[in-house]
Design an enzyme around this catalytic site. Structure first.
Site, PDB file in Angstrom:
ATOM      1  N   LYS A  62      -9.442  -7.993   7.404  1.00 17.24           N
ATOM      2  CA  LYS A  62     -10.205  -8.372   8.660  1.00 17.24           C
ATOM      3  C   LYS A  62     -10.301  -7.165   9.500  1.00 17.24           C
ATOM      4  O   LYS A  62      -9.437  -6.154   9.836  1.00 17.24           O
ATOM      5  CB  LYS A  62      -9.666  -9.694   9.395  1.00 17.24           C
ATOM      6  CG  LYS A  62      -8.349  -9.532   9.857  1.00 17.24           C
ATOM      7  CD  LYS A  62      -7.833 -10.572  10.935  1.00 17.24           C
ATOM      8  CE  LYS A  62      -6.624 -10.039  11.649  1.00 17.24           C
ATOM      9  NZ  LYS A  62      -5.634 -11.079  12.256  1.00 17.24           N
TER      10      LYS A  62
ATOM     11  N   HIS B 186       0.704  -1.156   0.127  1.00 14.73           N
ATOM     12  CA  HIS B 186       0.110   0.033   0.051  1.00 14.73           C
ATOM     13  C   HIS B 186       0.889   1.202   0.000  1.00 14.73           C
ATOM     14  O   HIS B 186       0.660   2.377  -0.723  1.00 14.73           O
ATOM     15  CB  HIS B 186      -0.975   0.097   1.157  1.00 14.73           C
ATOM     16  CG  HIS B 186      -2.348  -0.675   0.894  1.00 14.73           C
ATOM     17  ND1 HIS B 186      -2.179  -2.175   1.091  1.00 14.73           N
ATOM     18  CD2 HIS B 186      -3.383  -0.499   0.539  1.00 14.73           C
ATOM     19  CE1 HIS B 186      -3.335  -2.714   0.558  1.00 14.73           C
ATOM     20  NE2 HIS B 186      -4.287  -1.500   0.566  1.00 14.73           N
TER      21      HIS B 186
END
Lengths: 204, 289
Positions: free
Chosen positions: A115, A36
Site C-alpha cells: 500500500k 527484505h
C-alpha cells in the site's frame, strides 16, 4: 478486471496499465522489513551466498515469476497444527524502497503488492525487469484473509516474529489495483503532483 | 474490586472487529460521492465489504491492530495498579484469541513480546472522576498512519504559517499532502494546538475518540474543522491515494495552553479504520458502546 495467475508471464505484466483492477490467484509470499533486509543482505549484496542456502533455493523457486506481498498478518493455529490467516491487509511499502529494486532483479519478481506506492527506483526496476506494483486496499484485512485459501508454509517465524516472517500462501482472487505499471506510469506520482498544485492554491 | 480482565477483553474485541457506526456511515457517504467504477469507488467498496465481514466473523478489521490506547475514568477508591494489571492481562488474552496481532516489539533486541504487553505498552491514561462507575475508552491506533503523523513548530517560514488558526490550517494541509494515501486514507485527522511536544501528540490522539457526527464545543475550532474538511477533500488524494473526492472523513481539533516561546501543532493521522470502543462498568455490569 485482469485475472492474473502466479507465476505471471511477462506478456501479462506488459498488458497491465496503471489504474487497472486485477485479481491474483496462485502462490505468493509475505515479506516486510526484516524479510527484505534479510534477502538483500544474505543473498543479493554478497559475491556468493554462503548462508541459509536451503531457504535460498526455496525462495528462488517461489519468487521466480512470483509475487511479494508487503503484509504482517494476524494468524491462528488450527488444531491440526496448520496455520490460518485471520487478518492480512497490506502494510506501507515505501519502507522497502531501499531493497525492492534489488529483490525484483535478483529473484525475477513480477508483482509487488502493498500500500501507498513506492519510489522512482522501484518504478525503474518495473520497467527494466517487466514487473508491476499493485496496491491492495489498506486495512481490508479480513476480506483479504478470506482470499487466502491455504498457508503453505512459513519461514523465519521464530527469528522474525509473526508479522515479519515469510508466509507462503495460496490465494484465490486476491483483489488489487495496478498503481505502478511496467511502462513507467505511477498513479502515486500523478496524484502527488495534482494534490501539490491544489495545495499551492489553498495556502497562497 | 472485581477482576475486570474479561470486560477489557470484550472491549478490545469490539474495538478491533467492529468499526463504530458513525465511521461506517461516513465511509458509505464517501462511496456515494465517488464515480462508479473508479479505483476510489472500488477501494471504498472493498473497505465496506471488509468492515461487514470483520463484524460478522468477529475478526480484526485491520491486521495492524495498532497501539492500544486506554483512557480510563475511575472513582477515587479504585486502584489504578489493579486496573493496569487487568488491562495487561486482557491484552495478552485478546492476542491469544487473535483479536490482536502480537504488536509489541522490544526496541533494543527487536524481539516481539508476543502478547501485546511491554515497556509502556499498552498506553494507559487515568482520569479520576466523581461517578462511581469505571469507564474505559479504547483507541486502536495503527502503525502505518502513525508514521505519517507530524508535529510543526510555528511560525513556519517555508509554509508562511504564523501563530494563528490560519497557520494551523496551513500545516494540517501540509501534513495531509505529505501523507498522500500512506496513512490509509480517507482518514480522520486529530490535531492539538499548543502544549509541548509530548502532551500535544497525546491530546491529538484523544480527539480521535470524539464521534464524527459530534461537533466541536468550541465555535472557532468547529469552524476550522469544517473549513479543513472541505479544503483537504479538495486535494483529491482520495481513498488509498488512488485519487478521488474523499481524502479525509473528519478533522478533530483541540487546544492546550503553551509556553510563550512555543507554538506546536501536533497532528495524529488516524486511518479510515478509526477503531474505538467504550465500556462503562457500573455495579459489576458492563455496557459497551
Amino acid at each position: 478486471m485482469h485475472k492474473l495467475t502466479v507465476p505471471i508471464p511477462d506478456e501479462a505484466i506488459r498488458a497491465l496499465r496503471a489504474g487497472d483492477q486485477v485479481s491474483l490467484t496462485g502462490i505468493m509470499v509475505t515479506a516486510r522489513d526484516a524479510a527484505h533486509k534479510f534477502l538483500v543482505e544474505t543473498y543479493v549484496r554478497v559475491d556468493q551466498p554462503t548462508q541459509e542456502l536451503e531457504l535460498y533455493q526455496e525462495l528462488k523457486s517461489i519468487l521466480n515469476g512470483g509475487a511479494i506481498y508487503h503484509c504482517g498478518p494476524v494468524v491462528s493455529k488450527n488444531p491440526d497444527g496448520t496455520w490460518r490467516f485471520v487478518a492480512a491487509g497490506p502494510t506501507t511499502s515505501i519502507r522497502e524502497e531501499v531493497y525492492e529494486p534489488e529483490v525484483i532483479a535478483h529473484f525475477n519478481v513480477k508483482a509487488v503488492i502493498g500500500k501507498g506506492g513506492m519510489g522512482p527506483n522501484t518504478l525503474k526496476a518495473n520497467q527494466e525487469h517487466t514487473a508491476v506494483y499493485l496496491s491492495a486496499v489498506g486495512g481490508a484485512a479480513t476480506l483479504i484473509a478470506d482470499a487466502v485459501k491455504e498457508v503453505v508454509t512459513v519461514y523465519k517465524k521464530d527469528e522474525f516474529g509473526v508479522p515479519e516472517a515469510f508466509w507462503v500462501i495460496r490465494v484465490e482472487d486476491f483483489p488489487a489495483v495496478v498503481t505502478m505499471d511496467a511502462h513507467g506510469r505511477s498513479i502515486h506520482d500523478e496524484v502527488a503532483a495534482a494534490s501539490q498544485s491544489r495545495f499551492d492554491e489553498l495556502v497562497k | 474490586m472485581n477482576d475486570l480482565t474479561e470486560q477489557f477483553v470484550e472491549l478490545i474485541r469490539k474495538a478491533a472487529t467492529e468499526l463504530p457506526p458513525d465511521v461506517e456511515q461516513a465511509l458509505v457517504a464517501a462511496k456515494e460521492r465517488e464515480l462508479p467504477g473508479s479505483a476510489a469507488a472500488g477501494a471504498l467498496e472493498t473497505i465496506l465489504r471488509n468492515v461487514g465481514l470483520a463484524r460478522q466473523l468477529s475478526s480484526p478489521v485491520c491486521q495492524d491492530t495498532g497501539t492500544p490506547i486506554f483512557e480510563i475514568y475511575h472513582p477515587q477508591h479504585v486502584s489504578t495498579r489493579e486496573v493496569t494489571a487487568a488491562v495487561r492481562r486482557a491484552c495478552a488474552l485478546a492476542t491469544q484469541r487473535a483479536f490482536l496481532r502480537p504488536n509489541a516489539v522490544d526496541s533494543v533486541t527487536g524481539i516481539n513480546s508476543g502478547d501485546n504487553t511491554g515497556v509502556d505498552f499498552p498506553t494507559l491514561h487515568f482520569h479520576e472522576w466523581d461517578d462511581d462507575a469505571i469507564k474505559a475508552q479504547l483507541l486502536l491506533k495503527g502503525g502505518g498512519s502513525e508514521n505519517v503523523g507530524a508535529q510543526y513548530k510555528l511560525p513556519d517560514a517555508q509554509l508562511k504559517a504564523g501563530r494563528d488558526l490560519e497557520g494551523v490550517r496551513k500545516v494540517v494541509l501540509d501534513a495531509v499532502l505529505r501523507a498522500q494515501g500512506e496513512g490509509c486514507s480517507p482518514g480522520v485527522i486529530g490535531v492539538c494546538i499548543g502544549g509541548d511536544r509530548g502532551s500535544g501528540y497525546i491530546k491529538a490522539k484523544q480527539t480521535l475518540l470524539r464521534r464524527l457526527d459530534e461537533p466541536n464545543p468550541d465555535a472557532a475550532l468547529d469552524a476550522l474543522e469544517r473549513r479543513l474538511l472541505s479544503d483537504l477533500n479538495s486535494l483529491d488524494i482520495g481513498p488509498m491515494g488512488f485519487g478521488g473526492r474523499t481524502t479525509v472523513l473528519g478533522v478533530r481539533i483541540a487546544a492546550q495552553h503553551r509556553l510563550p516561546a512555543c507554538y506546536f501543532v501536533s497532528i495524529a493521522y488516524m486511518c479510515w479504520a478509526n477503531r474505538r470502543a467504550t465500556v462503562v462498568i457500573r455495579d459489576g455490569q458492563a455496557t459497551y458502546a
